[in-house]
Design an enzyme around this catalytic site. Structure first.
Site: not given
Length: 252
Positions: A100, A186, A188
């Protein structure tokens, strides 16, 4: 995991992680780094002297997301320092993984620009792979929905391959060779991170036709597959880095 001041264990590669918000951490990516033998050092960039970091010392640099803008180094001086750090690593072909904001800063470091997009991209959304993406670690993203929560984007740097796009933003992932990988989505996110984000930014959701309850339902439906795909993406990238290091070690 250690902080940035820790000493590396003998023979272990070091992954230096630049974090911008405690709510936007490594999540499910941390165990992947450790399973691949990395000592993980986390630096909280807003509170650290980024200029004191040796750009080429870590075996891998991981740059995470944040609310900051890559194009506003005057407002966020450490972001400008991170971009310079990335510029030095890119010039040396030293491994980088950006997420990001990390991807946006990489774009700036590689000579193009990051900027505010027309509308935030928010929700559990899929990405469309390019032909190059199908031949890259990002191939594991096919058919998977990931969390998107960003309003900034970037132009694609010269000399890289676009790996994925979305209907709203053309640049969702790119790579340079086998040493640099950047994603706008994203990978994660864990359930705990997801809850942190809902608590911090859930009031934005009605503007995108979503509610906190709807996002929780989407996380329950798509989260496990997204975590598995994310681990596969990073794991395959790390396997490629290990293959790069192996001949040098044998030669020594």
């Amino acid at each position: 995991m250690t902080d940035g001041a820790g000493a590396a264990a003998a023979g272990r590669p070091v992954a230096l992680v630049l974090r911008h918000d405690s709510a936007i951490g490594l999540g499910n990516l941390g165990p992947v780094l450790e399973e691949h033998g990395y000592e993980v050092r986390v630096v909280d960039a807003p509170h650290a002297d980024v200029t004191a970091i040796d750009a080429l010392a870590p075996d891998l640099l991981v740059v995470l997301g944040g609310d900051e803008a890559a194009y506003e180094p005057d407002a966020y001086p450490y972001v400008g320092h991170e971009i310079e750090l990335l510029r030095r690593r890119v010039a040396a072909g030293a491994p980088v993984f950006g997420v990001c904001l990390g991807a946006q800063m990489l774009a700036e470091a590689m000579g193009t620009r990051a900027y505010r997009g027309p509308r935030k991209e928010v929700g559990w959304l899929g990405v469309d792979l390019t032909e190059a993406g199908d031949a890259s670690p990002v191939r594991h993203a096919r058919g998977i929905r990931f969390v998107q929560w960003h309003g900034d984007t970037f132009d694609l740097p010269e000399g890289v391959e676009r790996l994925a796009s979305s209907p709203q933003y053309a640049n969702q992932a790119f790579r340079a060779g086998d040493w640099l990988l950047a994603v706008q989505f994203h990978p994660e996110v864990t359930p705990a991170i997801h809850e942190d984000w809902l608590a911090a930014w859930g009031d934005e959701l009605p503007g995108y036709g979503l509610t906190v309850e709807a996002m929780r339902a989407l996380q329950a439906e798509h989260g496990p597959a997204a975590e598995a795909a994310s681990r596969a993406i990073l794991g395959e990238f790390l396997d490629g880095l290990a293959a790069r290091r192996r001949p040098a070690r044998l030669a020594g």
